[in-house]
Design an enzyme around this catalytic site. Structure first.
Site, PDB file in Angstrom:
ATOM      1  N   GLU A   1     -16.448  38.243  52.881  1.00 31.65           N
ATOM      2  CA  GLU A   1     -15.131  38.699  52.482  1.00 31.65           C
ATOM      3  C   GLU A   1     -14.470  39.451  53.626  1.00 31.65           C
ATOM      4  O   GLU A   1     -15.130  40.084  54.431  1.00 31.65           O
ATOM      5  CB  GLU A   1     -15.261  39.613  51.259  1.00 31.65           C
ATOM      6  CG  GLU A   1     -15.784  38.844  50.057  1.00 31.65           C
ATOM      7  CD  GLU A   1     -16.084  39.695  48.833  1.00 31.65           C
ATOM      8  OE1 GLU A   1     -15.980  39.162  47.725  1.00 31.65           O
ATOM      9  OE2 GLU A   1     -16.432  40.875  48.972  1.00 31.65           O
TER      10      GLU A   1
ATOM     11  N   CYS B   1     -26.383  41.986  54.795  1.00 29.85           N
ATOM     12  CA  CYS B   1     -26.507  43.031  55.813  1.00 29.85           C
ATOM     13  C   CYS B   1     -27.966  43.245  56.183  1.00 29.85           C
ATOM     14  O   CYS B   1     -28.857  43.091  55.356  1.00 29.85           O
ATOM     15  CB  CYS B   1     -25.914  44.340  55.296  1.00 29.85           C
ATOM     16  SG  CYS B   1     -25.786  45.610  56.593  1.00 29.85           S
TER      17      CYS B   1
ATOM     18  N   CYS C   1     -28.514  50.553  53.094  1.00 31.15           N
ATOM     19  CA  CYS C   1     -27.883  51.770  52.587  1.00 31.15           C
ATOM     20  C   CYS C   1     -27.811  51.704  51.064  1.00 31.15           C
ATOM     21  O   CYS C   1     -27.336  50.721  50.494  1.00 31.15           O
ATOM     22  CB  CYS C   1     -26.476  51.921  53.163  1.00 31.15           C
ATOM     23  SG  CYS C   1     -26.474  51.930  54.964  1.00 31.15           S
TER      24      CYS C   1
HETATM   25  N1  SAH Z   1     -22.497  48.572  58.660  1.00 30.92           N
HETATM   26  C1  SAH Z   1     -21.325  49.208  59.158  1.00 30.92           C
HETATM   27  C2  SAH Z   1     -20.011  48.613  58.669  1.00 30.92           C
HETATM   28  C3  SAH Z   1     -19.882  48.279  57.198  1.00 30.92           C
HETATM   29  S1  SAH Z   1     -19.720  49.608  56.061  1.00 30.92           S
HETATM   30  C4  SAH Z   1     -21.385  50.705  58.861  1.00 30.92           C
HETATM   31  O1  SAH Z   1     -22.293  51.112  58.172  1.00 30.92           O
HETATM   32  O2  SAH Z   1     -20.547  51.439  59.354  1.00 30.92           O
HETATM   33  C5  SAH Z   1     -18.125  50.254  56.297  1.00 30.92           C
HETATM   34  C6  SAH Z   1     -17.970  51.667  55.771  1.00 30.92           C
HETATM   35  O3  SAH Z   1     -17.993  51.694  54.335  1.00 30.92           O
HETATM   36  C7  SAH Z   1     -19.076  52.591  56.223  1.00 30.92           C
HETATM   37  O4  SAH Z   1     -18.568  53.813  56.654  1.00 30.92           O
HETATM   38  C8  SAH Z   1     -19.884  52.770  54.954  1.00 30.92           C
HETATM   39  O5  SAH Z   1     -20.625  53.937  54.996  1.00 30.92           O
HETATM   40  C9  SAH Z   1     -18.817  52.755  53.906  1.00 30.92           C
HETATM   41  N2  SAH Z   1     -19.309  52.502  52.561  1.00 30.92           N
HETATM   42  C10 SAH Z   1     -20.379  51.770  52.193  1.00 30.92           C
HETATM   43  N3  SAH Z   1     -20.516  51.765  50.848  1.00 30.92           N
HETATM   44  C11 SAH Z   1     -19.509  52.513  50.361  1.00 30.92           C
HETATM   45  C12 SAH Z   1     -19.092  52.847  49.049  1.00 30.92           C
HETATM   46  N4  SAH Z   1     -19.735  52.419  47.976  1.00 30.92           N
HETATM   47  N5  SAH Z   1     -17.982  53.630  48.920  1.00 30.92           N
HETATM   48  C13 SAH Z   1     -17.286  54.027  50.009  1.00 30.92           C
HETATM   49  N6  SAH Z   1     -17.628  53.722  51.260  1.00 30.92           N
HETATM   50  C14 SAH Z   1     -18.724  52.968  51.447  1.00 30.92           C
END
Ligand code: SAH
Length: 347
Positions: A94, A114, A118
């Site tokens: 997406e 990914c 996380c």
């Molecule tokens: N892997 C990279 C890019 C993708 S995530 C990274 O971790 O930066 C992009 C952003 O969205 C990151 O800052 C991540 O921490 C945040 N993110 C992930 N899950 C989230 C959620 N459920 N609510 C808000 N932000 C989120």
């Protein structure tokens, strides 16, 4: 048979020129085709109208153009657009267009699923299926640029690698895509308008600094205390905060480019003064700013946005210490297009 043909966009400009020379044609033909493939985003050899029919047929016999297809486009009530993008092997990712008054930003994916895990991110539940190719990343940007022109009357102004995937775990392809995005033969965008967001892979942050790409760096920090960060971002056990700190110092030393820390405050996880103090301390290592992000629930109930008192406590403590802090409101929540919500629900 069709599958055996090579994706023509996997060739560099030089390789393409050499291919045509080997066919008894001019190297200039390679440049022409290259321009069709990248600058003009041709979806088929048929589209290449200034190339002879015989040459188009010859290319058809040897190559495919694995173009992405936007399967479904959803528009949020706040103007955000989410594209469900189908790849040549039927997997989907997406990408999101985020409009504001001044600019339109493309949020693009770098992997299907990914590599990281996380706990609060919807994409992590998909696991990593494969890396995206440079052309698949580039095509997402072109699709969003077209939508930006069509719906907002302006070209795309910024790109953030904050979609699905960990861009630094698909380093080479992300760099190749950026090269195309910034080159004259591609979109001619400035690399200063591109932000790579990473969960923090120290070795690759250093490599990015060494490669002098001029892109901006954002780090998803979420906690500046190892034990806590490891529970919510388990890879932190391997890539610890000390390693991250060292890599960020290296980055700043080389690039002099300020880092953005993305940070969510969750109830009962990182909402105390001690957590905020650790963040303030971490912010002293290199020039930075903090982006407090609103949490977008991913339906598991474990993580909940902290109270506004907790967020305010963070904000004032950072400000008191002279650290720039912004609070990022989520966009596109109604269509599951907000940060961390990308999980191919629509497909
Ligand atoms: N892997 C990279 C890019 C993708 S995530 C990274 O971790 O930066 C992009 C952003 O969205 C990151 O800052 C991540 O921490 C945040 N993110 C992930 N899950 C989230 C959620 N459920 N609510 C808000 N932000 C989120």
């Amino acid at each position: 048979m069709k599958d055996k043909k090579k994706d023509i966009r996997a060739l560099t400009k030089e390789q393409l020129q050499q291919f045509f020379v080997a066919q008894g044609d001019k190297s200039f033909r390679g440049s022409q085709v290259y321009e069709w493939l990248w600058n003009k985003s041709a979806h088929s050899f048929e589209d290449m109208t200034n190339i002879s029919k015989a040459t188009r047929q010859m290319m058809e016999d040897n190559f495919v153009i694995n173009h992405i297809r936007v399967d479904q486009m959803q528009r949020s009530s706040d103007g955000t657009i989410k594209n469900a993008v189908r790849l040549h092997d039927d997997l989907t990712v997406e990408s999101v267009l985020i409009p504001t008054k001044k600019r339109t930003t493309a949020c693009v994916s770098s992997q299907v699923g990914c590599s990281l895990d996380c706990k609060f991110c919807a994409t992590a539940t998909l696991k990593r299926m494969r890396n995206l190719n440079p052309d698949e990343i580039y095509d997402q940007v072109v699709a969003i640029d077209n939508e930006s022109r069509l719906y907002f009357d302006k070209p795309l102004s910024n790109i953030v690698f904050m979609g699905m995937g960990e861009p630094l775990m698909n380093y080479n392809n992300v760099m190749k895509a950026i090269e195309k995005i910034t080159s004259k033969e591609g979109l001619g965008m400035s690399s200063k308008r591109i932000t790579i967001s990473t969960s923090g892979v120290p070795k690759m942050i250093k490599k990015l600094a060494d490669d002098e790409t001029k892109v901006k760096l954002a780090v998803s920090l979420h906690s500046a205390i190892d034990e806590i960060r490891t529970t919510i971002m388990p890879f932190n056990a391997t890539f610890t905060l000390a390693d991250l700190q060292e890599a960020l110092e290296y980055w700043y030393e080389k690039t002099k480019s300020r880092i953005t820390y993305e940070y969510i405050v969750w109830e009962g996880i990182n909402d105390t003064r001690k957590d905020a103090e650790a963040l303030v301390q971490f912010c002293k290592y290199v020039p930075c700013k903090v982006n407090l992000i609103e949490y977008n629930p991913i339906d598991d109930g474990v993580f909940q946005q902290a109270s506004s008192e907790a967020t305010n406590m963070y904000e004032s403590m950072l400000e008191r210490n002279g650290i720039t802090v912004t609070v990022r409101r989520s966009r596109g929540k109604d269509i599951d297009a907000a940060c961390g919500q990308l999980a191919n629900k629509s497909s």
